[in-house]
Design a protein around this motif. Structure first.
Motif, PDB file in Angstrom:
ATOM      1  N   MET A   1       0.833  -1.205   0.000  1.00  0.00           N
ATOM      2  CA  MET A   1       0.000   0.000   0.000  1.00  0.00           C
ATOM      3  C   MET A   1       0.868   1.257   0.000  1.00  0.00           C
ATOM      4  SD  MET A   1      -3.031  -0.788   2.677  1.00  0.00           S
ATOM      5  CE  MET A   1      -3.804  -2.390   2.744  1.00  0.00           C
ATOM      6  N   ILE A   2       1.894   1.249   0.816  1.00  0.00           N
ATOM      7  CA  ILE A   2       2.805   2.395   0.886  1.00  0.00           C
ATOM      8  C   ILE A   2       3.460   2.627  -0.468  1.00  0.00           C
ATOM      9  CG2 ILE A   2       5.005   3.185   1.856  1.00  0.00           C
ATOM     10  CD1 ILE A   2       4.122   1.661   4.479  1.00  0.00           C
ATOM     11  N   THR A   3       3.939   1.559  -1.084  1.00  0.00           N
ATOM     12  CA  THR A   3       4.618   1.671  -2.381  1.00  0.00           C
ATOM     13  C   THR A   3       3.685   2.248  -3.436  1.00  0.00           C
ATOM     14  OG1 THR A   3       6.075  -0.173  -1.842  1.00  0.00           O
ATOM     15  CG2 THR A   3       5.839   0.375  -4.167  1.00  0.00           C
ATOM     16  N   VAL A   4       2.452   1.765  -3.476  1.00  0.00           N
ATOM     17  CA  VAL A   4       1.474   2.276  -4.459  1.00  0.00           C
ATOM     18  C   VAL A   4       1.257   3.773  -4.261  1.00  0.00           C
ATOM     19  CG1 VAL A   4      -0.973   2.233  -5.102  1.00  0.00           C
ATOM     20  CG2 VAL A   4       0.294   0.085  -4.871  1.00  0.00           C
TER      21      VAL A   4
ATOM     22  N   ASN B   1       1.363  15.487   1.413  1.00  0.00           N
ATOM     23  CA  ASN B   1       0.252  14.873   0.699  1.00  0.00           C
ATOM     24  C   ASN B   1       0.448  13.368   0.560  1.00  0.00           C
ATOM     25  OD1 ASN B   1      -0.822  14.136  -2.370  1.00  0.00           O
ATOM     26  ND2 ASN B   1      -2.256  15.315  -1.116  1.00  0.00           N
ATOM     27  N   ALA B   2       1.657  12.940   0.263  1.00  0.00           N
ATOM     28  CA  ALA B   2       1.941  11.505   0.151  1.00  0.00           C
ATOM     29  C   ALA B   2       1.695  10.808   1.485  1.00  0.00           C
ATOM     30  CB  ALA B   2       3.374  11.288  -0.323  1.00  0.00           C
ATOM     31  N   ALA B   3       2.149  11.403   2.587  1.00  0.00           N
ATOM     32  CA  ALA B   3       1.948  10.815   3.917  1.00  0.00           C
ATOM     33  C   ALA B   3       0.459  10.715   4.240  1.00  0.00           C
ATOM     34  CB  ALA B   3       2.672  11.645   4.978  1.00  0.00           C
TER      35      ALA B   3
ATOM     36  N   LYS C   1      -4.602   7.569   4.842  1.00  0.00           N
ATOM     37  CA  LYS C   1      -5.991   7.438   4.419  1.00  0.00           C
ATOM     38  C   LYS C   1      -6.244   6.041   3.858  1.00  0.00           C
ATOM     39  CE  LYS C   1      -9.321   9.740   1.397  1.00  0.00           C
ATOM     40  NZ  LYS C   1      -9.509  10.816   0.421  1.00  0.00           N
ATOM     41  N   ARG C   2      -5.314   5.552   3.077  1.00  0.00           N
ATOM     42  CA  ARG C   2      -5.435   4.197   2.498  1.00  0.00           C
ATOM     43  C   ARG C   2      -5.393   3.126   3.592  1.00  0.00           C
ATOM     44  NH1 ARG C   2      -3.242   1.384  -2.288  1.00  0.00           N
ATOM     45  NH2 ARG C   2      -4.150  -0.683  -2.068  1.00  0.00           N
ATOM     46  N   LEU C   3      -4.489   3.261   4.541  1.00  0.00           N
ATOM     47  CA  LEU C   3      -4.405   2.291   5.632  1.00  0.00           C
ATOM     48  C   LEU C   3      -5.702   2.265   6.439  1.00  0.00           C
ATOM     49  CD1 LEU C   3      -0.748   2.941   6.840  1.00  0.00           C
ATOM     50  CD2 LEU C   3      -1.585   0.866   5.719  1.00  0.00           C
ATOM     51  N   PHE C   4      -6.234   3.439   6.780  1.00  0.00           N
ATOM     52  CA  PHE C   4      -7.478   3.504   7.540  1.00  0.00           C
ATOM     53  C   PHE C   4      -8.638   2.883   6.760  1.00  0.00           C
ATOM     54  CE2 PHE C   4      -5.958   7.483  10.010  1.00  0.00           C
ATOM     55  CZ  PHE C   4      -5.402   6.698  10.999  1.00  0.00           C
TER      56      PHE C   4
ATOM     57  N   ILE D   1      -7.340  -0.275  12.459  1.00  0.00           N
ATOM     58  CA  ILE D   1      -6.217   0.568  12.862  1.00  0.00           C
ATOM     59  C   ILE D   1      -6.762   1.739  13.680  1.00  0.00           C
ATOM     60  CG2 ILE D   1      -4.473   2.208  12.035  1.00  0.00           C
ATOM     61  CD1 ILE D   1      -3.984   0.351   9.667  1.00  0.00           C
ATOM     62  N   GLU D   2      -6.171   1.978  14.835  1.00  0.00           N
ATOM     63  CA  GLU D   2      -6.610   3.062  15.713  1.00  0.00           C
ATOM     64  C   GLU D   2      -5.901   4.379  15.410  1.00  0.00           C
ATOM     65  OE1 GLU D   2      -6.231   1.648  19.731  1.00  0.00           O
ATOM     66  OE2 GLU D   2      -7.346  -0.186  19.270  1.00  0.00           O
ATOM     67  N   SER D   3      -4.597   4.299  15.138  1.00  0.00           N
ATOM     68  CA  SER D   3      -3.849   5.514  14.818  1.00  0.00           C
ATOM     69  C   SER D   3      -2.590   5.134  14.043  1.00  0.00           C
ATOM     70  CB  SER D   3      -3.479   6.294  16.079  1.00  0.00           C
ATOM     71  OG  SER D   3      -2.568   5.556  16.873  1.00  0.00           O
ATOM     72  N   VAL D   4      -2.030   6.143  13.392  1.00  0.00           N
ATOM     73  CA  VAL D   4      -0.809   5.955  12.609  1.00  0.00           C
ATOM     74  C   VAL D   4       0.149   7.094  12.913  1.00  0.00           C
ATOM     75  CG1 VAL D   4       0.177   5.902  10.277  1.00  0.00           C
ATOM     76  CG2 VAL D   4      -1.999   4.761  10.720  1.00  0.00           C
ATOM     77  N   ASP D   5       1.394   6.726  13.183  1.00  0.00           N
ATOM     78  CA  ASP D   5       2.496   7.684  13.216  1.00  0.00           C
ATOM     79  C   ASP D   5       3.329   7.389  11.982  1.00  0.00           C
ATOM     80  OD1 ASP D   5       2.087   8.980  15.789  1.00  0.00           O
ATOM     81  OD2 ASP D   5       2.590   7.047  16.660  1.00  0.00           O
TER      82      ASP D   5
END
Length: 126
Positions: free
Chosen positions: A63-66, A77-79, A84-87, A93-97
């Motif tokens: 997902m990150i690579t895409v 914007n990339a981050a 957004k894709r992970l959620f 998933i509760e949170s992302v750093d």
């Protein structure tokens, strides 16, 4: 025993992407290092020992690579797109750093990179 909190992480993922404000950055690209820390309930996986009960690192890397392959003017914007894709695809998933470091930013400074760090909370898990 009770799990107070649990995290899954990917450390120092190296990518070459074409983000940047300058036309040359979009043409030649740059090397990036991405770190991801995901708050996720791993209680089931602790007991079952089954990958289906946790987050799959390979799937997250895909997902990150895409998302990193889609050029952006700003790595902010990339981050955001990655989170957004992970959620969306992994709703527990509760949170992302996340941190993304551009290794060789186009500026006159002797540094190891420049980048962004975000802490985002999945509204659906609150």
């Amino acid at each position: 025993m009770k799990v107070e909190s649990s995290y899954i992480y990917i450390k120092n993922l190296r990518l070459h992407s074409f983000h940047g404000v300058l036309p040359q950055e979009r043409l030649t690209g740059n090397d990036y290092i991405l770190n991801l820390r995901v708050k996720y309930p791993v209680g089931s996986a602790l007991i079952s020992d089954r990958v289906e009960d946790t987050l799959n690192y390979a799937t997250m890397c895909d997902m990150i690579t895409v998302e990193m392959e889609k050029p952006s003017a700003l790595i902010e914007n990339a981050a955001y797109r990655i989170c957004k894709r992970l959620f969306k695809d992994m709703p527990k998933i509760e949170s992302v750093d996340i941190s993304i470091t551009k290794i060789n930013p186009p500026m006159e400074a002797d540094c190891d990179g420049a980048g962004i760090e975000l802490h985002l909370i999945n509204d659906k898990t609150i």
